[in-house]
Design a protein around this motif. Sequence first.
Motif, mmCIF file in Angstrom:
data_model
loop_
_atom_site.group_PDB
_atom_site.id
_atom_site.type_symbol
_atom_site.label_atom_id
_atom_site.label_comp_id
_atom_site.label_asym_id
_atom_site.label_seq_id
_atom_site.Cartn_x
_atom_site.Cartn_y
_atom_site.Cartn_z
ATOM 1 N N VAL A 49 45.900 27.796 62.988
ATOM 2 C CA VAL A 49 46.989 27.939 62.020
ATOM 3 C C VAL A 49 47.649 26.593 61.753
ATOM 4 C CG1 VAL A 49 49.262 28.963 61.629
ATOM 5 C CG2 VAL A 49 47.401 30.365 62.573
ATOM 6 N N LYS A 50 47.954 25.859 62.829
ATOM 7 C CA LYS A 50 48.629 24.569 62.666
ATOM 8 C C LYS A 50 47.755 23.570 61.918
ATOM 9 C CE LYS A 50 51.771 24.849 66.627
ATOM 10 N NZ LYS A 50 52.083 24.345 67.991
ATOM 11 N N ALA A 51 46.455 23.595 62.186
ATOM 12 C CA ALA A 51 45.548 22.666 61.489
ATOM 13 C C ALA A 51 45.571 22.927 59.988
ATOM 14 C CB ALA A 51 44.134 22.817 62.034
ATOM 15 N N GLY A 97 55.490 28.116 49.001
ATOM 16 C CA GLY A 97 55.296 29.491 48.571
ATOM 17 C C GLY A 97 53.920 30.013 48.949
ATOM 18 N N LEU A 98 52.904 29.152 48.842
ATOM 19 C CA LEU A 98 51.543 29.552 49.208
ATOM 20 C C LEU A 98 51.456 29.920 50.679
ATOM 21 C CD1 LEU A 98 48.447 29.757 48.774
ATOM 22 C CD2 LEU A 98 48.341 27.289 49.207
ATOM 23 N N ARG A 99 52.059 29.111 51.542
ATOM 24 C CA ARG A 99 51.999 29.406 52.972
ATOM 25 C C ARG A 99 52.687 30.732 53.282
ATOM 26 N NH1 ARG A 99 54.447 24.048 55.282
ATOM 27 N NH2 ARG A 99 54.622 23.366 53.119
ATOM 28 N N ARG A 100 53.823 30.980 52.668
ATOM 29 C CA ARG A 100 54.507 32.254 52.883
ATOM 30 C C ARG A 100 53.633 33.424 52.443
ATOM 31 N NH1 ARG A 100 60.467 32.430 50.605
ATOM 32 N NH2 ARG A 100 60.291 34.456 51.650
ATOM 33 N N HIS A 101 52.943 33.244 51.313
ATOM 34 C CA HIS A 101 52.096 34.320 50.797
ATOM 35 C C HIS A 101 50.925 34.582 51.751
ATOM 36 C CE1 HIS A 101 49.734 36.722 47.988
ATOM 37 N NE2 HIS A 101 48.712 35.905 48.199
ATOM 38 N N VAL A 102 50.274 33.522 52.240
ATOM 39 C CA VAL A 102 49.122 33.687 53.128
ATOM 40 C C VAL A 102 49.534 34.361 54.424
ATOM 41 C CG1 VAL A 102 47.424 32.455 54.541
ATOM 42 C CG2 VAL A 102 47.772 31.811 52.136
ATOM 43 N N PHE A 103 50.636 33.898 55.033
ATOM 44 C CA PHE A 103 51.030 34.443 56.324
ATOM 45 C C PHE A 103 51.624 35.847 56.204
ATOM 46 C CE2 PHE A 103 51.332 29.815 57.483
ATOM 47 C CZ PHE A 103 50.159 29.832 58.239
ATOM 48 N N LYS A 122 39.765 27.099 47.873
ATOM 49 C CA LYS A 122 40.146 26.697 49.231
ATOM 50 C C LYS A 122 41.131 27.691 49.838
ATOM 51 C CE LYS A 122 37.892 22.771 49.660
ATOM 52 N NZ LYS A 122 36.928 22.531 50.759
ATOM 53 N N VAL A 123 42.025 28.219 49.004
ATOM 54 C CA VAL A 123 42.990 29.200 49.501
ATOM 55 C C VAL A 123 42.272 30.464 49.946
ATOM 56 C CG1 VAL A 123 44.964 30.641 48.895
ATOM 57 C CG2 VAL A 123 44.840 28.282 48.067
ATOM 58 N N ARG A 124 41.341 30.935 49.132
ATOM 59 C CA ARG A 124 40.586 32.139 49.499
ATOM 60 C C ARG A 124 39.801 31.922 50.791
ATOM 61 N NH1 ARG A 124 39.689 32.130 43.824
ATOM 62 N NH2 ARG A 124 37.647 31.149 44.127
ATOM 63 N N GLY A 125 39.178 30.762 50.910
ATOM 64 C CA GLY A 125 38.417 30.474 52.120
ATOM 65 C C GLY A 125 39.303 30.394 53.349
ATOM 66 N N ALA A 126 40.460 29.740 53.220
ATOM 67 C CA ALA A 126 41.375 29.612 54.356
ATOM 68 C C ALA A 126 41.932 30.968 54.760
ATOM 69 C CB ALA A 126 42.515 28.659 53.995
ATOM 70 N N THR A 127 42.273 31.804 53.779
ATOM 71 C CA THR A 127 42.788 33.138 54.091
ATOM 72 C C THR A 127 41.761 33.942 54.877
ATOM 73 O OG1 THR A 127 44.143 33.100 52.081
ATOM 74 C CG2 THR A 127 43.745 35.247 53.108
ATOM 75 N N SER A 128 40.512 33.848 54.447
ATOM 76 C CA SER A 128 39.449 34.574 55.141
ATOM 77 C C SER A 128 39.257 34.052 56.563
ATOM 78 C CB SER A 128 38.139 34.445 54.346
ATOM 79 O OG SER A 128 37.073 35.063 55.032
ATOM 80 N N ARG A 129 39.270 32.734 56.721
ATOM 81 C CA ARG A 129 39.074 32.147 58.058
ATOM 82 C C ARG A 129 40.227 32.511 58.992
ATOM 83 N NH1 ARG A 129 37.599 27.777 55.031
ATOM 84 N NH2 ARG A 129 39.572 26.707 55.472
ATOM 85 N N LEU A 130 41.456 32.396 58.510
ATOM 86 C CA LEU A 130 42.601 32.714 59.359
ATOM 87 C C LEU A 130 42.623 34.190 59.729
ATOM 88 C CD1 LEU A 130 45.416 30.580 57.674
ATOM 89 C CD2 LEU A 130 44.239 30.119 59.827
ATOM 90 N N PRO A 152 32.514 23.826 52.632
ATOM 91 C CA PRO A 152 32.855 24.462 51.364
ATOM 92 C C PRO A 152 31.629 24.927 50.566
ATOM 93 C CG PRO A 152 32.979 22.094 51.149
ATOM 94 C CD PRO A 152 32.666 22.367 52.596
ATOM 95 N N LYS A 153 30.450 24.428 50.919
ATOM 96 C CA LYS A 153 29.227 24.893 50.270
ATOM 97 C C LYS A 153 28.117 24.858 51.320
ATOM 98 C CE LYS A 153 28.456 20.180 48.518
ATOM 99 N NZ LYS A 153 28.325 19.349 47.307
ATOM 100 N N ARG A 154 27.000 25.458 50.993
ATOM 101 C CA ARG A 154 25.913 25.547 51.958
ATOM 102 C C ARG A 154 25.370 24.148 52.263
ATOM 103 N NH1 ARG A 154 20.292 26.160 52.145
ATOM 104 N NH2 ARG A 154 19.527 27.665 53.672
ATOM 105 N N ARG A 155 25.365 23.819 53.548
ATOM 106 C CA ARG A 155 24.851 22.524 53.970
ATOM 107 C C ARG A 155 24.041 22.675 55.248
ATOM 108 N NH1 ARG A 155 29.754 18.095 53.249
ATOM 109 N NH2 ARG A 155 29.998 18.293 50.999
ATOM 110 N N LYS A 156 23.003 21.888 55.348
ATOM 111 C CA LYS A 156 22.190 21.869 56.554
ATOM 112 C C LYS A 156 22.728 20.799 57.494
ATOM 113 C CE LYS A 156 17.377 21.507 58.110
ATOM 114 N NZ LYS A 156 15.980 21.257 57.665
ATOM 115 N N ILE A 157 23.127 21.218 58.680
ATOM 116 C CA ILE A 157 23.645 20.311 59.696
ATOM 117 C C ILE A 157 22.543 20.080 60.722
ATOM 118 C CG2 ILE A 157 25.449 19.913 61.406
ATOM 119 C CD1 ILE A 157 26.453 20.105 58.511
#
Length: 352
Positions: A314-316, A328-334, A285-293, A58-63
């Motif tokens: 998608v299932k995860a 409602g959020l899931r319907r909107h994203v998909f 989180k919604v914006r990030g998930a929409t972009s990733r999906l 969710p934010k810049r991290r060094k792994i």
Amino acid sequence: MGKPQVEPEPRQGKVRLAQSGHACFEFALADRLLELKRELETGQYRPGGYLNFFIHEPKRRKISAAPFRDRVVHHPLCNVIEPRFERLFIADSYANRRGKGTHRAIDRLQHFAQRHRYVLRADIVKHFPSIDHQVLHAILARVVPEADLMALIDRIIASGAGVLDEEYATVYFPGDDLLAACRPRGLPIGNLTSQFWSNCYLHPFDQFVTRELRWAAYLRYVDDFALFSDSKRELWAWKRAIVERLARLRLTIHEGPAQVVPVENGIPWLGFVVFPGYRRVKARKVRGATSRLSGRLDDYLAGHISFAELDASVKAWVNHVRQADTWGLRRHVFAGLRFTMVPEKSTGAARP
């Protein structure tokens, strides 16, 4: 100790290097395991250098990924010492423990929110970069009396010194001199040992809250924690005590967000906003998930991943956000994702 390696780009390069390390180790598996056994028995084992890269969610991290042979050492080491600490950990510590996890931590937070009027939620500034090696050694040595095990632990801890230096701004605590800036610190984010030792490091703090403050309405997930009460004055007093106790561990909290607020205002917690009677997903989180999906769908349509891989993504996400009121959020994203027929390369058959 090997010099930390700078990770190449793009990200596929990271995957290929990690896989090659795994494959090289398994190519002569028996010989390499025997070599590791000999090094561990004679005290000659030394950790290798880390493979470093950054993530931005969710934010810049060094792994920092340890070599595969070192990860082979980390797992049995944790298997040996983890049960000793597990018997000591409080029940309401939820990160990196069997039978715990984010969803149970969310359930427990809401349970407390339904029974108390106010909450103090806080998190630690740069938790993994801030972990002090001397303090960590003292905490672990109380439960690990074996000299050979502690010597191995110290080598692994020392291998992470400096890896996160650029992520940490020096903080001076009461009694420090200028040499305090030179204290070894930091646990590489990505090691199995780091996740486990993080819990060990904050165990004395958990004990302080539950035994010295004598308050059970408390829970922690990694470096995020929350206390509940029906008294605002009590929580403000606890905040002062918490700041003082964390200073003994050479840790600080983000002062601004650490406020006493009514639970009915909603509690930001692990990607959700939790209210006594319902939950929402954070807008970020919604914006990030929409972009990733959307990106995963593009990869599928371009033939870079299989439908099974897209389906797993998608299932995860669905299984995660279903912890909140998100029909409602899931319907909107998909609704914004458009599937087309993609021919299978091997057979020419269309796939959905």
